[in-house]
Scaffold this motif. Structure first.
Motif, mmCIF file in Angstrom:
data_model
loop_
_atom_site.group_PDB
_atom_site.id
_atom_site.type_symbol
_atom_site.label_atom_id
_atom_site.label_comp_id
_atom_site.label_asym_id
_atom_site.label_seq_id
_atom_site.Cartn_x
_atom_site.Cartn_y
_atom_site.Cartn_z
ATOM 1 N N ARG A 224 0.786 1.175 6.414
ATOM 2 C CA ARG A 224 1.901 1.558 5.259
ATOM 3 C C ARG A 224 1.804 0.681 4.063
ATOM 4 O O ARG A 224 2.764 0.197 3.858
ATOM 5 C CB ARG A 224 3.236 1.371 6.030
ATOM 6 C CG ARG A 224 3.273 2.441 7.191
ATOM 7 C CD ARG A 224 4.441 2.391 8.013
ATOM 8 N NE ARG A 224 5.617 2.807 7.018
ATOM 9 C CZ ARG A 224 6.213 4.015 7.041
ATOM 10 N NH1 ARG A 224 5.336 4.989 7.688
ATOM 11 N NH2 ARG A 224 6.994 4.311 6.517
ATOM 12 N N LEU A 351 -2.028 9.188 3.535
ATOM 13 C CA LEU A 351 -1.073 8.574 2.714
ATOM 14 C C LEU A 351 -0.665 9.340 1.570
ATOM 15 O O LEU A 351 -1.583 10.039 0.980
ATOM 16 C CB LEU A 351 -1.560 7.177 2.202
ATOM 17 C CG LEU A 351 -2.104 6.212 3.345
ATOM 18 C CD1 LEU A 351 -2.931 5.160 2.800
ATOM 19 C CD2 LEU A 351 -1.015 5.689 4.060
ATOM 20 N N TYR A 362 7.025 8.797 1.668
ATOM 21 C CA TYR A 362 6.811 8.861 2.937
ATOM 22 C C TYR A 362 7.907 10.250 3.315
ATOM 23 O O TYR A 362 8.789 10.454 2.834
ATOM 24 C CB TYR A 362 7.493 7.929 3.749
ATOM 25 C CG TYR A 362 6.473 6.759 3.581
ATOM 26 C CD1 TYR A 362 5.200 6.807 4.205
ATOM 27 C CD2 TYR A 362 6.677 5.469 2.760
ATOM 28 C CE1 TYR A 362 4.295 5.745 3.904
ATOM 29 C CE2 TYR A 362 5.824 4.623 2.604
ATOM 30 C CZ TYR A 362 4.770 4.694 3.284
ATOM 31 O OH TYR A 362 3.788 3.701 3.254
#
Lengths: 362, 370
Positions: A224, A351, A362
């Motif tokens: 992340r 991503l 996100y």
């Protein structure tokens, strides 16, 4: 054992600000790696913690005590330098003993401690040699011996492995890790090598241009990343970043890169036709047996540009739908340039970044 | 091709080899030969002067002869002069280098200021210092500006001397010196290799005891008592030379200090070293080759010192004489060419004892031997 805290630490050289308000809290016994490209300010931060560089503004605390005005020698920190900084005219023994001698410890105490450190680092046979008579790896160990013999509250490492060859570097990395497990001392380690950062750190601090980009565990940073820079910096080969657009249709989202369109498993927030940057880690691309676990619509036909076999893995540069990417594939994939090959994407690990701010979405 | 290269090399080098051979080594040899003759006296300047072989008479006369007292005092002056110049110029130079090494404001300016005296001719600096050290002026009247009594020390014309010894006991003193050197080496070795150190300590103690107990029985260098010592009048000359050369040693040390990596200094600071202990344990041991060079250079400068003394106290001052000056006066004023040559050879040998070990060690280092 110590906690280290940096509060809005700023460093200026003349009128140039090189570190812009760094905030960082390092736990007891933690192994923290400061990583970033050259000139990102990581060594400056380390030198400020050591007291070798003054702080232009902000505060550094060790165990809750401000050390802004404390001399390096009184901070109870030990540092290992990139070029080892061994005293060339002293033997290994004298090098390791120097700090104890300065602390006016008794001769017998010094002897015991030096011998203990030498044993831990397997330096006992070399105690009478001068640094010039040692190999790179041995010098590196002497530098570490000099640091551990004082039993400091904090270890500081400034790119300690970068002067070693690749094989020795891997070996010393392991030894460093073992040493930390044994000594349990708060460690701050600076490197530009993301593999060192990934393997050694409890937490990694990524710096760029004097700003902290992200702080987190190696896996967190890998899975992340908060922005495009972190995604590209962590992982080798670096993440493929591809301009794309998101399309919503019948409650399903797909991402379009050139003529290639792929479904999105966990779509980020955003409107239809929104422009994004897609991050595709080379290791989420599969071929051969790896394809079995992926649905058919996650697979594409790609044209091979070049392939490199690295023993158990292969790197493949390919073009799909007009977009060029690099894949890190399991097994030996020997494909000729121009050949068509079926590749699958683990789309659950895509991503997304905002093309303007380059921040993750996100 | 290789042979051709060799011929070219020989041809290129031969002019300088021949010239150096002739004008340096040939003349050293010739001087030595003259020193073994009796060339001198009234007919010394004749077209074909008479030169008879006389063995080492000139040397023996200089060291033990009735009339050699002046030369002996000059030699003693030269020794004190060398020792004090070394201590002073290296000490002051090192101090200045340490000060400038911390990069104070205006470092480049001060570096030039301190180095500048070296560019002056000795005649110029000698004249300036003669004025500065005059009995009723210069340095001596400085306290008057603060309302105090002026200094009365006569820098260049005092007549007393300190640290005196009797030249008769030269042999005894030499034995004490050798014994002291052996003891120092032995004691330094003692911590590392106690057994080997005994090889130095035992002869050292034996020689010391021998000189102490049997000193009276040793042959005397002279038939009469003759005391020599450190003449206070040379103090001003030493001061001037230190002033002129401490900038030079400062530059040597500063170059050495600048060559030490900043990381080493940082490492020492983290290891708990103070600034003083950094220089004591790290910087100065690392610039040891510079200290050795400075010792060699300064000692040979002090051994051949001529013009500064000439300018400050004149050639005929018995208190501040120097062998080099004596050599000039003996040779060209007294026309005693053989004795002048003997003084020259003595100076040459003393300089050799300083320089040859240095040349050997630097040659070995270049060949990569320890």
């Amino acid at each position: 054992m110590a906690q280290v805290e940096l509060k809005k630490v700023i460093k200026r050289f003349g009128s140039t600000e090189v570190v812009h308000g760094v905030d960082l809290f390092i736990e007891d016994d933690e192994f923290i790696v400061l990583v970033g490209p050259s000139g990102c300010g990581k060594s400056t931060v380390l030198r400020m913690i050591a007291g070798l560089e003054s702080i232009s503004s902000g505060e550094i605390c060790i165990n809750g005590q401000s050390v802004n005005e404390v001399a390096p020698k009184d901070r109870n920190v030990a540092m290992v330098f990139q070029n080892y900084a061994l005293y060339p005219h002293m033997s290994v023994y004298e090098n390791i003993a120097f700090s104890l001698k300065m602390a006016k410890e008794s001769k017998s105490q010094i002897k015991d401690k030096v011998q203990q450190a030498a044993e831990i680092l397997e330096l006992t046979p070399y105690l009478q040699r001068k640094p010039a008579e040692l190999s790179g790896g041995q010098r590196q160990r002497v530098a570490m011996g000099r640091a551990i013999v004082r039993q400091p509250a904090v270890f500081l490492f400034d790119e300690p492995l970068s002067n070693l060859d690749a094989q020795l570097r891997t070996q010393m990395r392991m030894e460093l890790k073992k040493l930390h497990l044994k000594m349990k001392t708060t460690t701050i380690y600076v490197t530009h090598d993301q593999i060192e950062a990934m393997t050694l750190a409890d937490r990694i601090v990524i710096l760029k241009d004097g700003y902290i980009q992200q702080i987190g565990s190696p896996i967190e940073l890998f899975e992340r990343p908060v922005n495009r820079f972190v995604a590209r910096f962590i992982g080798n080969p670096p993440t493929n970043i591809i301009p794309a657009s998101l399309h919503k249709h019948d409650g399903r989202t797909s991402v379009r890169m050139g003529t290639l369109s792929l479904p999105v498993v966990s779509p980020p927030a955003g409107a239809d036709s929104q422009q994004v940057l897609v991050g595709i880690r080379p290791d989420i691309i599969k071929t051969g047996d790896g394809l079995h676990s992926l649905p058919d619509e996650w697979q594409v036909q790609a044209e091979v540009i070049v392939s490199e076999v690295l023993g158990g893995q292969s790197l493949l540069e390919f073009s799909a739908g007009g977009t060029t990417m690099i894949a890190e594939l399991e097994g030996r994939v020997q494909a000729r340039p121009g050949e068509m090959i079926t590749l699958g994407f683990d789309l659950s690990r895509l991503l997304f970044f905002d093309p303007r701010t380059e921040e993750a979405i996100y | 091709m290789r042979n051709q290269d060799r011929i070219k090399a020989v041809l290129t080098l031969s002019p300088s080899i021949i010239l150096i051979g002739l004008f340096v080594y040939g003349f050293i040899g010739n001087t030595f030969w003259i020193s073994l003759t009796d060339w001198g006296g009234v007919a010394a300047l004749a077209v074909n002067p008479v030169k008879n072989y006389a063995g080492f008479t000139n040397y023996i006369d200089l060291f033990t002869g009735f009339l050699g007292g002046g030369f002996r005092q000059d030699l003693v002056n030269a020794v004190y002069y060398s020792v004090m110049l070394l201590a002073g110029a290296i000490g002051v130079g090192m101090f200045l280098a340490v000060m400038l090494d911390s990069k104070p404001k205006g470092e480049a300016f001060f570096r030039t200021v301190f180095l500048y005296p070296m560019s002056l001719s000795f005649i110029v600096s000698g004249t300036i210092w003669r004025w500065m050290l005059s009995p009723q002026g210069g340095v001596n009247i400085l306290p008057e500006y603060a309302g105090l009594q002026p200094f009365t020390f006569r820098w260049l014309s005092s007549t007393g001397s300190i640290l005196e010894f009797n030249w008769q006991n030269l042999l005894e003193i030499a034995i004490y010196l050798v014994s002291a050197v052996l003891l120092i080496i032995g004691l330094r070795l003692f911590a590392k290799t106690p057994r080997q150190s005994l090889l130095w300590l035992i002869p050292g103690i034996a020689l010391g005891l021998f000189a102490w107990l049997g000193g009276e029985m040793l042959p005397k260098a002279l038939f009469m008592e003759e005391t020599h010592g450190f003449n206070k009048a040379t103090f001003g000359i030493i001061l001037a030379t230190i002033w002129q050369y401490s900038g030079y040693t400062m530059a040597l040390y500063l170059a050495g200090f600048t060559g030490i990596s900043q990381d080493l200094r940082d490492a020492a600071m983290l290891d708990g070293a103070t600034t003083a202990s950094y220089y004591r344990h790290i910087a100065l041991p690392m610039v040891k080759p510079i200290t050795i060079s400075a010792v060699i250079i300064l000692s040979h400068i002090s051994l051949k010192m001529f013009d500064l003394i000439f300018a400050m106290t004149g050639p005929d001052n018995g208190q501040t004489g120097h062998p080099a000056l004596n050599m000039y006066l003996t040779t060209f004023r007294a026309n005693d060419f053989a004795r002048g040559a003997a003084i020259a050879i003595i100076l040459f040998l003393i300089a050799g004892t300083f320089i040859i070990p240095y040349l050997v060690s630097s040659y070995r280092q270049r060949r990569g031997k320890p």
